[in-house]
Enzyme design. Sequence first.
Site, PDB file in Angstrom:
ATOM      1  CG  ASP A  15      -1.805   0.800   0.970  1.00  0.00           C
ATOM      2  OD1 ASP A  15      -2.894   1.438   0.052  1.00  0.00           O
ATOM      3  OD2 ASP A  15      -2.765   1.645   2.445  1.00  0.00           O
ATOM      4  CG  ASN A  63      -6.863  -2.706  -5.799  1.00  0.00           C
ATOM      5  OD1 ASN A  63      -6.284  -3.215  -5.629  1.00  0.00           O
ATOM      6  ND2 ASN A  63      -7.572  -1.744  -4.905  1.00  0.00           N
ATOM      7  NE  ARG A 182      -8.127  -0.790   4.947  1.00  0.00           N
ATOM      8  CZ  ARG A 182      -8.396   0.654   5.299  1.00  0.00           C
ATOM      9  NH1 ARG A 182      -9.004   1.502   6.701  1.00  0.00           N
ATOM     10  NH2 ARG A 182      -7.570   1.881   4.479  1.00  0.00           N
TER      11      ARG A 182
HETATM   12  C1  FPP Z   1      -2.274  -0.068  -2.833  1.00  0.00           C
HETATM   13  O1  FPP Z   1      -1.185   1.178  -3.252  1.00  0.00           O
HETATM   14  C2  FPP Z   1      -1.811  -1.056  -4.663  1.00  0.00           C
HETATM   15  C3  FPP Z   1      -1.853  -1.365  -5.635  1.00  0.00           C
HETATM   16  C4  FPP Z   1      -3.896  -1.136  -6.092  1.00  0.00           C
HETATM   17  C5  FPP Z   1      -1.043  -1.946  -5.816  1.00  0.00           C
HETATM   18  C6  FPP Z   1      -0.434  -2.633  -5.940  1.00  0.00           C
HETATM   19  C7  FPP Z   1       0.888  -3.447  -7.258  1.00  0.00           C
HETATM   20  C8  FPP Z   1       2.113  -2.864  -7.662  1.00  0.00           C
HETATM   21  C9  FPP Z   1       2.627  -2.218  -7.230  1.00  0.00           C
HETATM   22  C10 FPP Z   1       2.999  -3.076  -9.284  1.00  0.00           C
HETATM   23  C11 FPP Z   1       2.710  -4.686  -9.166  1.00  0.00           C
HETATM   24  C12 FPP Z   1       2.818  -5.055 -10.345  1.00  0.00           C
HETATM   25  C13 FPP Z   1       3.251  -6.534 -11.174  1.00  0.00           C
HETATM   26  C14 FPP Z   1       3.273  -6.157 -12.207  1.00  0.00           C
HETATM   27  C15 FPP Z   1       2.401  -7.385 -10.016  1.00  0.00           C
HETATM   28  P1  FPP Z   1      -3.150   2.752  -3.154  1.00  0.00           P
HETATM   29  O2  FPP Z   1      -2.803   2.776  -5.062  1.00  0.00           O
HETATM   30  O3  FPP Z   1      -4.133   1.948  -2.536  1.00  0.00           O
HETATM   31  O4  FPP Z   1      -1.912   3.675  -2.552  1.00  0.00           O
HETATM   32  P2  FPP Z   1      -2.330   4.931  -2.083  1.00  0.00           P
HETATM   33  O5  FPP Z   1      -3.012   4.124  -0.527  1.00  0.00           O
HETATM   34  O6  FPP Z   1      -1.221   5.933  -1.517  1.00  0.00           O
HETATM   35  O7  FPP Z   1      -3.129   5.630  -2.664  1.00  0.00           O
END
Ligand code: FPP
Length: 230
Positions: A15, A63, A182
């Site tokens: 996250d 998501n 969580r």
């Molecule tokens: C949550 O951070 C993260 C995700 C929804 C996506 C995670 C995906 C990757 C790290 C890329 C993985 C790549 C491969 C090829 C598997 P957020 O966007 O919700 O962060 P925030 O809480 O700061 O908004």
Amino acid sequence: MDVNKLPVHVGIIMDGNGRWAQRRLMPRSVGHNAGMNRMIGLASHAKELGIRYMTVYALSTENLSRPQEELDALFNLFRKYFTRNVKKLYRQQAAVKVIGDLSALPQDVEKLLSDGEKNSPENPQFTLIFAVNYGSRPEILRAVNRAVEQGEPLDKEGFEKLLYTSGIPDPDLIIRTGGEVRLSNFLTYQAAYAELYFCDALFPEFTDRKFDKALENYASRHRRFGKIEE
Ligand code: FPP
């Protein structure tokens, strides 16, 4: 690090990518790209240490309702990883596995992910598991519906064979970066006895050193699995 106290299976809720990018006045997709690079680094570090399984929460069922632009950027990262980076993993006797409902993904991404799993080496030393369009509740519901179709009462082992994670040991340690405390529908059945570790670092800033700190913290805990200490 005491290898006897290493987790066999670590789950990571990655996250904080979006916030990492927004703080730099960049689009969220830049944060996901940085997150993917960090994930690649952590997987290689975990493998070097002797950890056997690492599950990364790459896309939750929830998501999937994010803006199409962000989803497209994530799908492009999957395309990139599963055409280029995955081969390096294979060469190191490591496998990939994907858990979740792939049918809702663009067809080419679905195929790349399932081919990535099929082309993996047998008897790997390390398995990187991608949770994609994954949620624990849909996973459990799917298993229950399959059980009902079979029409026979199931024991624990029989039920677990119907989960996406069949054949994978339960996570010993689940790490969540980004400051929230969580599980967000991540491996909740499998996490019954997992140790949980929460960390404020945004995922792109979750260095190998910070990962090691989580492992050291894990090693210092007494896991009793509901029993009393002898
Ligand atoms: C949550 O951070 C993260 C995700 C929804 C996506 C995670 C995906 C990757 C790290 C890329 C993985 C790549 C491969 C090829 C598997 P957020 O966007 O919700 O962060 P925030 O809480 O700061 O908004």
